[in-house]
Design an enzyme around this catalytic site. Sequence first.
Site, PDB file in Angstrom:
ATOM      1  N   HIS A   1       0.810  -1.078   0.071  1.00  0.00           N
ATOM      2  CA  HIS A   1      -0.039   0.011   0.214  1.00  0.00           C
ATOM      3  C   HIS A   1       0.821   1.269  -0.125  1.00  0.00           C
ATOM      4  O   HIS A   1       0.596   2.096  -0.736  1.00  0.00           O
ATOM      5  CB  HIS A   1      -0.790   0.027   1.157  1.00  0.00           C
ATOM      6  N   GLU A   2       1.550   1.275   0.964  1.00  0.00           N
ATOM      7  CA  GLU A   2       2.609   2.632   1.072  1.00  0.00           C
ATOM      8  C   GLU A   2       3.398   2.871  -0.240  1.00  0.00           C
ATOM      9  O   GLU A   2       3.641   3.776  -0.568  1.00  0.00           O
ATOM     10  CB  GLU A   2       3.303   2.491   2.488  1.00  0.00           C
TER      11      GLU A   2
ATOM     12  N   HIS B   1       1.779   4.681  -2.796  1.00  0.00           N
ATOM     13  CA  HIS B   1       1.814   6.120  -2.661  1.00  0.00           C
ATOM     14  C   HIS B   1       3.353   6.538  -3.455  1.00  0.00           C
ATOM     15  O   HIS B   1       3.645   7.400  -3.906  1.00  0.00           O
ATOM     16  CB  HIS B   1       1.801   6.571  -1.194  1.00  0.00           C
TER      17      HIS B   1
ATOM     18  N   HIS C   1       3.312   6.765  -6.752  1.00  0.00           N
ATOM     19  CA  HIS C   1       2.336   7.995  -7.245  1.00  0.00           C
ATOM     20  C   HIS C   1       3.469   9.146  -7.195  1.00  0.00           C
ATOM     21  O   HIS C   1       3.561  10.015  -8.521  1.00  0.00           O
ATOM     22  CB  HIS C   1       1.197   8.300  -6.249  1.00  0.00           C
TER      23      HIS C   1
HETATM   24 ZN   LIG Z   1      -2.419   5.427   2.149  1.00  0.00          ZN
END
Ligand SMILES: [Zn+2]
Length: 688
Positions: free
Chosen positions: A475-476, A479, A482
Amino acid sequence: MSAETAPAVSADNPLLAESPLPYALPPFADVSLEHCREAVLSGMAEQRAELDAITGSAQPPTFENTIVALERSGALLRRAGAVFGNLSSSLSTPRLREIERELAPLESAHADALRLDPVLFARIDAVHEARHDAGLDAEAVRLVERHHLDRVLAGARLDDAGRARLSELNRELSELSTQFGQNLQLATEAAAVRVADAAELDGLSDEEVASAARAAADRGLDGYVLPLLLPTGQPVLAKLRDRGLRRRVLEASVGRASSGEHDNGPVAVRIARVRAERARLLGFATHADLVLADQTAGSTAAVDAMLASMVGPSMANARAEAAALAEVAARDGVEELAAWDWAYYSERVRAERYSVDRAALRPWFELDRVLVDGVFRAAELLYGFRFTARPDLAGYHPDVRVWEVAGPDGEQVGLYLGDFLAREGKRGGAWMSSFVTQSRLLGTRPVVVNNLNVAAAPEGRPTLLTLDEVDTLFHEFGHALHGLSSAVTYPRFAGTAVPRDFVEFPSQVNEMWALWPEVLGHYARHVETGEPLPAAVVEAIDAARLWGEGFATLEYLAATLLDQAWHRITPETEIGDPAGFERRALEEAGVALDLVPPRYRTTYFQHVFAGGYAAGYYSYIWSEVLDADTVEWFRENGGLRRENGDVFRSRLLAVGGSVDPLEAFRAVRGRDADPAPLLRRRGLTPSV
Ligand SMILES: [Zn+2]
């Protein structure tokens, strides 16, 4: 503070000039807290002077001399603020907290000056009026619109008295948030559970017992200490056989920062009231209305409709799960199931029904293997990114490691920093942030960091992750992707600079690769034998996927609805005691269940009282609608393929905030988002 009274930066301050290190990685080894303090103070003064030059210009306002000049301004503050901000999250100390308390109100006043300066706003307003006739490209037009809207929502249209009042409120909020965060950190450390006798720790692995002994030794105590993580649920609750200790752990968790020296109750009430007053000053009924005006959701009604559709089904599923737990617990002589029993019996049911013992999976999830052969490899197959360890580049702590990221054609992309282990002075949870953001205008490339709070293994032993921690890492890293994929002109739009209810979407999508067969098969190898995770276990994990979704959805909805309740008050709302307000809010929303406390209670709801998620905690599930629909798109198109990665990267990740987020979504999916995949994923049947 005017430019004349600005403190000069000492010539030996390494933050004064752009870092000479690759990708402008901050020269951490040479940077002290005093350097940060001095550079932030001086950086604010420098940016004020730049602002004065813009507003004092005799030239008529143009895109270049106003908007672009603003985007370029504040280089020193950006550099110093990024270092200090990251250190305050990852490496806090008493001195740092002191500087934080000193700087927070000054930074808030500085941000207000930038947003509310009437002469500057008049220039931006003029550029905004003429934006379609100035020959600007689409990103530039959007940039003008964003600068304009940011300021309108921040109060630039207020008269002098209104602006002065707003500044006071902002300053007070900034101090209150700092106080909330500091209270929480200290209260959480103080609430760590002490255990005298190792027998009470029955159920924990030898390694976890050793880690509890080390936590006690670190505090100069005998015996054992179980430190608390940020959310209500604590991982040890799934394992501890001693019911009395389970109760102590949960009570410590839900009770933290709710009395005594670090009581956050009155702080939360004050924050909610000040936000309510500020919203009214700005022309909105409540703080939630103000926040939602600038999100992809658009209105409180849209948020209410989405949340309401999930309350009934998740409550029904949680009750069904509770019945199954009570049955297993009865065999242990537990007459009435309590909240502190939930995780423990949930694991038992999971193990019995689905033959998955999540605790026994950890030997297959060795941190470095998950990272390099799992997370990095998925990014390589999808986006063509390659990661090379750079042990020659130092982080801000010996635990931090640095990788250089190259693109598909070998081009330099940026740096990725990993700070995965828990330690004193690091805030709870997991997150991504940036030291440098990408911008063509500034010629910068991204330097991003992921923080996790994995318990360090005993000296010389490999660090093993739980399945949840594996998901968190993917998940991290979503980011981080991104930030790393960003290809925009203006820093205002770099990477994760998108609305809050959109920012979790790409990171949630990245979680899909954790259990993707080609990825999982590569990284999930037994730490001692190298054996892959047996196929039967993988199938069982998949079959068990829906078990616990009732609980997970309900505890999340309870926190979300609590967040909305605090931010729907008006300045006149009678609150009484914060715990009573919380109880009534949960009851009225139909999510009060003693067995399932909210994922965060008021006094430790850092996201909304000391983070950026006020009235925005709903964002996770809002963006999960986009996520679940996108996961279906990947599946429909053959999954882990470069062609798919290229579409997702170029149309969505790379554009950051430079295009309308839902337009970027449609550019990938070909249509608006459909909520059905999310309901299916969570095993929820729409209520009729
Ligand atoms: Zn998050």
